[in-house]
Write a protein that holds these residues in place. Structure first.
Motif, mmCIF file in Angstrom:
data_model
loop_
_atom_site.group_PDB
_atom_site.id
_atom_site.type_symbol
_atom_site.label_atom_id
_atom_site.label_comp_id
_atom_site.label_asym_id
_atom_site.label_seq_id
_atom_site.Cartn_x
_atom_site.Cartn_y
_atom_site.Cartn_z
ATOM 1 N N VAL A 66 -7.697 -2.057 -4.719
ATOM 2 C CA VAL A 66 -6.951 -2.970 -3.917
ATOM 3 C C VAL A 66 -5.652 -3.064 -3.153
ATOM 4 C CG1 VAL A 66 -7.473 -4.692 -5.158
ATOM 5 C CG2 VAL A 66 -4.902 -3.180 -5.391
ATOM 6 N N ALA A 67 -5.552 -1.060 -2.763
ATOM 7 C CA ALA A 67 -4.801 -0.533 -1.611
ATOM 8 C C ALA A 67 -5.042 0.735 -1.418
ATOM 9 C CB ALA A 67 -3.210 -0.560 -1.656
ATOM 10 N N HIS A 68 -4.790 1.348 0.094
ATOM 11 C CA HIS A 68 -4.824 3.249 -0.209
ATOM 12 C C HIS A 68 -2.815 3.071 0.177
ATOM 13 C CE1 HIS A 68 -9.345 2.285 1.413
ATOM 14 N NE2 HIS A 68 -8.311 2.806 -0.437
ATOM 15 N N SER A 123 -6.728 -6.102 -9.291
ATOM 16 C CA SER A 123 -7.265 -7.147 -9.303
ATOM 17 C C SER A 123 -6.137 -8.501 -8.743
ATOM 18 C CB SER A 123 -7.417 -8.562 -10.715
ATOM 19 O OG SER A 123 -8.553 -7.088 -10.939
ATOM 20 N N VAL A 124 -7.104 -9.256 -7.916
ATOM 21 C CA VAL A 124 -6.692 -10.082 -7.312
ATOM 22 C C VAL A 124 -7.192 -11.682 -7.318
ATOM 23 C CG1 VAL A 124 -5.389 -11.142 -4.930
ATOM 24 C CG2 VAL A 124 -6.065 -8.288 -5.280
ATOM 25 N N VAL A 159 0.036 -6.386 -1.374
ATOM 26 C CA VAL A 159 -1.221 -6.576 -2.232
ATOM 27 C C VAL A 159 -1.155 -7.892 -2.074
ATOM 28 C CG1 VAL A 159 -2.500 -6.803 -3.496
ATOM 29 C CG2 VAL A 159 -1.941 -4.919 -3.500
ATOM 30 N N ALA A 160 0.697 -8.899 -2.945
ATOM 31 C CA ALA A 160 0.935 -9.719 -3.048
ATOM 32 C C ALA A 160 0.568 -10.543 -1.860
ATOM 33 C CB ALA A 160 2.001 -10.119 -4.209
ATOM 34 N N ALA A 215 5.102 -5.776 3.514
ATOM 35 C CA ALA A 215 4.192 -4.630 3.973
ATOM 36 C C ALA A 215 4.092 -3.474 3.252
ATOM 37 C CB ALA A 215 3.317 -4.305 5.398
ATOM 38 N N GLY A 216 5.070 -3.003 2.704
ATOM 39 C CA GLY A 216 5.638 -2.249 2.048
ATOM 40 C C GLY A 216 6.018 -1.346 2.946
#
Length: 338
Positions: free
Chosen positions: A20-22, A36-37, A290-291, A309-310
């Protein structure tokens, strides 16, 4: 109390998570977060899913709004900041400790009646101050103390025993389990013990999203709406002044959001649109990015989500990379899935 007929319990299996993320450093993928989303439309339909949204999992503290609804249904007379605290994973700030004392005082109880696990404050700034001052772990400082104080008061109001209020067979916890099944729309797959000592109920990620959607879209004045209003109006009481979940609720009008240990995030809007995220390795750094991507696919203005976004990945003190959500999340359709 009206309840729907729950579906069968989700299957207990190794979840079929997917990337889901790198974590990207200097243009190279250095790490991969699986998870999972699920994204729900206002009518409850699944707009987008990624990974395994139907396997049984533990929502951890993301289930606290549901537990708060259960207590209101059982007669707990809380609203406003103290109701938000009853649904909180708080940071251990003085406002949280003082609020928990207020709940206990209204019930005619004290900190000695709490049965949650003693701990230091969750917020690192507050925790460091405790260490400098030589303060010891306490039940009051532990992030679930508001919930436990509310559980004690609920039990007292109903004439239920207090010493064993955390027993899954206790009437209070049976009431919570019934509410979990009502709002998620599915049977509980398994029951264990959460970190604070309270019973923890396994449901699906889809069920968790459905529960929060039902809370945010409920009619005014209902227990569900009272919980949603309290948490949105007092976001810092439900978390803390430095917490991303409070910032997310402040940034997106009407959003109710709740995090949970082991990489769980759930959020819903007043019309019932909802998202739920589970990061498989429990890493917190991927949870909010991710959320935020999921909320964009739910129709939230992407400009409101830019700050989530992080944090940049630093090399030698300068940005050299970041968490990037996978292409499947970026390309998710904004129309209901077939």
């Amino acid at each position: 109390m009206h309840q729907t007929s729950p579906l069968d319990a989700p299957v207990v299996r190794e979840p079929r998570h997917t990337p889901v993320a790198h974590l990207v450093r200097g243009g190279v993928v250095e790490g991969v977060h699986h998870g999972s989303v699920v994204v729900l439309d206002a009518d409850g339909g699944v707009r987008f899913r990624l990974g395994d949204t139907e396997a049984a999992f533990y929502p951890r503290s993301a289930l606290k709004p549901v537990q708060a609804v259960a207590m209101l249904r059982a007669g707990l007379p809380l609203d406003g900041d103290l109701l938000s605290l009853a649904a909180a994973s708080h940071s251990g700030e003085e406002r949280h400790l003082e609020g928990t004392r207020r709940i206990l005082a209204r019930a005619g109880l004290t900190e000695a009646d709490l049965r949650n696990t003693p701990d230091m404050p969750y917020d690192p700034v507050v925790r460091d101050a405790w260490v400098r001052d030589g303060r010891e772990p306490s039940r009051l400082a532990q992030n679930c103390s508001g919930k436990h104080a509310a559980m004690l008061w609920t039990a007292s109001l109903n004439g239920w025993t207090l010493d064993d209020y955390l027993d899954p067979a206790h009437p209070l916890q049976q009431t919570v389990a019934e509410t979990v099944e009502d709002l998620t729309g599915q049977r509980v797959a398994h029951v264990t013990v959460d970190g604070c000592g309270a019973p923890l109920f396994a449901v699906s990620l889809h069920g968790l999203a459905r529960a929060l959607a039902r809370i945010t879209s409920a009619p005014a004045g209902t227990p569900e709406a009272r919980v949603a209003d309290a948490m949105r109006d007092h976001a810092e009481m439900a978390s803390g002044v430095r917490r991303d979940v409070a910032a997310l609720m402040r940034a997106v009008p009407g959003l109710l959001a709740k995090d949970g240990f082991e990489g769980v995030q759930v959020a819903a809007l007043p019309d019932g649109r909802a998202v739920a995220v589970k990061i498989a390795d429990g890493a917190d750094r991927a949870r909010v990015p991710v959320a935020a991507a999921a909320l964009a696919h739910a129709g939230v203005d992407a400009a409101l989500l830019d700050a989530f976004a992080g944090a940049p990945l630093l090399g030698g003190g300068r940005p050299v990379g970041a968490i990037r959500t996978v292409r499947a999340l970026e390309a998710a359709p904004l129309v209901p899935s077939a």
